[in-house]
Design a protein around this motif. Structure first.
Motif, PDB file in Angstrom:
ATOM      1  N   ILE A  44       0.857  -1.179   0.000  1.00 52.68           N
ATOM      2  CA  ILE A  44       0.000   0.000   0.000  1.00 52.68           C
ATOM      3  C   ILE A  44       0.892   1.226   0.000  1.00 52.68           C
ATOM      4  O   ILE A  44       1.646   1.459   0.943  1.00 52.68           O
ATOM      5  CB  ILE A  44      -0.945   0.002   1.213  1.00 52.68           C
ATOM      6  CG1 ILE A  44      -1.854  -1.229   1.173  1.00 52.68           C
ATOM      7  CG2 ILE A  44      -1.760   1.281   1.263  1.00 52.68           C
ATOM      8  CD1 ILE A  44      -2.809  -1.322   2.338  1.00 52.68           C
ATOM      9  N   SER A  45       0.833   2.008  -1.052  1.00 53.90           N
ATOM     10  CA  SER A  45       1.663   3.190  -1.184  1.00 53.90           C
ATOM     11  C   SER A  45       1.183   4.286  -0.241  1.00 53.90           C
ATOM     12  O   SER A  45      -0.003   4.372   0.077  1.00 53.90           O
ATOM     13  CB  SER A  45       1.632   3.700  -2.624  1.00 53.90           C
ATOM     14  OG  SER A  45       2.057   2.697  -3.524  1.00 53.90           O
ATOM     15  N   PRO A  46       2.097   5.142   0.206  1.00 55.27           N
ATOM     16  CA  PRO A  46       1.686   6.272   1.055  1.00 55.27           C
ATOM     17  C   PRO A  46       0.668   7.145   0.321  1.00 55.27           C
ATOM     18  O   PRO A  46       0.783   7.393  -0.875  1.00 55.27           O
ATOM     19  CB  PRO A  46       3.012   7.029   1.277  1.00 55.27           C
ATOM     20  CG  PRO A  46       4.082   6.007   1.064  1.00 55.27           C
ATOM     21  CD  PRO A  46       3.553   5.074   0.004  1.00 55.27           C
ATOM     22  N   GLY A  47      -0.334   7.601   1.064  1.00 57.82           N
ATOM     23  CA  GLY A  47      -1.356   8.445   0.469  1.00 57.82           C
ATOM     24  C   GLY A  47      -2.463   7.695  -0.245  1.00 57.82           C
ATOM     25  O   GLY A  47      -3.364   8.318  -0.822  1.00 57.82           O
ATOM     26  N   THR A  48      -2.413   6.369  -0.213  1.00 57.83           N
ATOM     27  CA  THR A  48      -3.459   5.580  -0.866  1.00 57.83           C
ATOM     28  C   THR A  48      -4.776   5.730  -0.112  1.00 57.83           C
ATOM     29  O   THR A  48      -4.815   5.571   1.109  1.00 57.83           O
ATOM     30  CB  THR A  48      -3.071   4.091  -0.898  1.00 57.83           C
ATOM     31  OG1 THR A  48      -1.878   3.942  -1.663  1.00 57.83           O
ATOM     32  CG2 THR A  48      -4.173   3.258  -1.528  1.00 57.83           C
ATOM     33  N   PRO A  49      -5.876   6.045  -0.803  1.00 59.97           N
ATOM     34  CA  PRO A  49      -7.166   6.177  -0.106  1.00 59.97           C
ATOM     35  C   PRO A  49      -7.645   4.829   0.417  1.00 59.97           C
ATOM     36  O   PRO A  49      -7.403   3.794  -0.201  1.00 59.97           O
ATOM     37  CB  PRO A  49      -8.103   6.717  -1.188  1.00 59.97           C
ATOM     38  CG  PRO A  49      -7.480   6.294  -2.484  1.00 59.97           C
ATOM     39  CD  PRO A  49      -5.999   6.314  -2.255  1.00 59.97           C
ATOM     40  N   GLN A  50      -8.300   4.854   1.548  1.00 64.10           N
ATOM     41  CA  GLN A  50      -8.843   3.633   2.145  1.00 64.10           C
ATOM     42  C   GLN A  50      -9.987   3.065   1.310  1.00 64.10           C
ATOM     43  O   GLN A  50     -10.195   1.857   1.277  1.00 64.10           O
ATOM     44  CB  GLN A  50      -9.361   3.915   3.564  1.00 64.10           C
ATOM     45  CG  GLN A  50      -8.284   4.141   4.600  1.00 64.10           C
ATOM     46  CD  GLN A  50      -7.861   2.848   5.257  1.00 64.10           C
ATOM     47  OE1 GLN A  50      -8.270   1.767   4.853  1.00 64.10           O
ATOM     48  NE2 GLN A  50      -7.010   2.945   6.259  1.00 64.10           N
ATOM     49  N   VAL A  51     -10.721   3.943   0.637  1.00 62.70           N
ATOM     50  CA  VAL A  51     -11.939   3.533  -0.060  1.00 62.70           C
ATOM     51  C   VAL A  51     -12.040   4.248  -1.402  1.00 62.70           C
ATOM     52  O   VAL A  51     -11.734   5.446  -1.497  1.00 62.70           O
ATOM     53  CB  VAL A  51     -13.202   3.857   0.777  1.00 62.70           C
ATOM     54  CG1 VAL A  51     -14.476   3.505   0.013  1.00 62.70           C
ATOM     55  CG2 VAL A  51     -13.165   3.132   2.118  1.00 62.70           C
ATOM     56  N   VAL A  52     -12.463   3.511  -2.433  1.00 55.82           N
ATOM     57  CA  VAL A  52     -12.875   4.108  -3.702  1.00 55.82           C
ATOM     58  C   VAL A  52     -14.386   3.939  -3.819  1.00 55.82           C
ATOM     59  O   VAL A  52     -14.895   2.813  -3.718  1.00 55.82           O
ATOM     60  CB  VAL A  52     -12.185   3.441  -4.908  1.00 55.82           C
ATOM     61  CG1 VAL A  52     -12.755   3.981  -6.220  1.00 55.82           C
ATOM     62  CG2 VAL A  52     -10.681   3.682  -4.869  1.00 55.82           C
TER      63      VAL A  52
END
Length: 320
Positions: A60-68
């Motif tokens: 999981i890359s930094p800044g990845t949103p938890q939800v789409v």
């Protein structure tokens, strides 16, 4: 005749024998040390390469949103003004919690002669491809309003302990009396699909899917041409009920939660839950259930109801 006895072996070996033994022991130790060093280096290389070349889905890359938030828009049946309101509702909520949105078009996908609603499934597959690191995908019907934007989905529903407290265990998958029931010992961190049901069956208008190989398998199974050829009365809705009941691999990852936790209704339909399914203050999502099918002759209008629901919840959904 006497023969001379052979000379006795001395009990004091010559000095060179001792030196040879010590030399052999030293060489052996050096070989073992060298082998240990090579083994450690090889292990570290394998570990490093496994991290470098591991699937990007596992990181999981930094800044990845938890939800789409995924909402499929059918441009042939939705007005431009209505679509803008739908988008604004999702975008405002997403911005509040660090999520992101995806608004695919029905025309982007091929589904043969099947009803247009089948496009929901490849649109979710598309979302998984575009966001390979995001943990959760919230599929939400265009005919729905996020009515309580203060509730973060990843804690309101998806936190493992919270999800375990909501899960309906031992519940018939298709009410009222399906012999196939939800599992009673499923842990929250093992759930990959979160659904609700009303009085008639499962509700695919508002559900959550967790990223991973299982999600891809589930969507590919659901979109199988064989099921699309069955001409189910409710198209992908009945196909969903079929695969969940008859594919244990799917049932074992399913969590049913109370309807109003994720899918309250704005109208009282006795066969679909009646008053128990109706929106109450504080509920997360309001579905305008059936508005699209009744709009032609039933006097209902989805966009108007969208605005009405937005007005009742203090303008949170109005205008988007």
């Amino acid at each position: 005749m006497q023969f001379a006895y052979p000379p006795r072996k001395t009990s004091h070996p010559p000095p060179y024998a001792l030196r040879s033994s010590r030399s052999l022991s030293f060489t052996r130790r050096r070989q073992l040390q060298f082998a240990a060093v090579i083994t450690c280096i090889a292990f570290l290389l394998i570990l490093l390469l496994s991290r470098v070349f591991s699937s990007s889905e596992d990181r999981i890359s930094p800044g990845t949103p938890q939800v789409v938030i995924v909402t499929l828009l059918d441009e042939e049946n939705l007005s431009a003004s209505y679509m803008e309101k739908i988008k604004k509702n999702r975008k405002d909520y997403a911005a509040r919690h660090g999520y992101t949105t995806f608004f695919p078009k029905t025309s982007d996908y091929q589904f043969g002669d099947s009803p247009r609603s089948w496009a929901l499934i490849p649109s979710l597959r598309h979302a998984l491809t575009l966001h390979p690191h995001t943990p959760y995908f919230f599929s939400l019907s265009p005919h729905a309003v996020i009515a309580n934007p203060s509730l973060p989905l990843h804690t309101h529903i998806l936190a493992p302990k919270r999800l375990e407290s909501l899960m309906l265990k031992g519940r018939p998958v298709v009410p009222p009396d399906s012999v196939i029931k939800t599992f009673g010992n499923l842990r929250g961190d093992r759930v990959d699909l979160v659904l609700t049901q009303d009085g008639e069956g499962l509700c695919q208008g508002s559900f959550v899917l967790r990223r991973g190989d299982w999600a891809k398998f589930f969507l590919d199974t659901w979109f199988d041409p064989l099921y699309r050829s069955y001409n189910f009365q409710k198209a992908e809705g009945h196909a969903l009920e079929h695969i969940i009941q008859w594919h244990p691999t799917i049932l074992t990852k399913l969590a049913l939660v109370p309807q109003r936790a994720l899918n309250a209704y704005n109208v009282d339909i006795a066969s679909r839950g009646g008053q128990d399914a109706m929106y109450k203050d504080g509920d997360f999502v309001v579905r305008l259930v059936g508005c699209e099918s009744d709009s032609s002759g039933g006097g209902r209008d989805c966009e108007r109801e969208f605005d009405e629901v937005g007005g009742r919840v203090g303008g949170k959904g109005k205008g988007g």
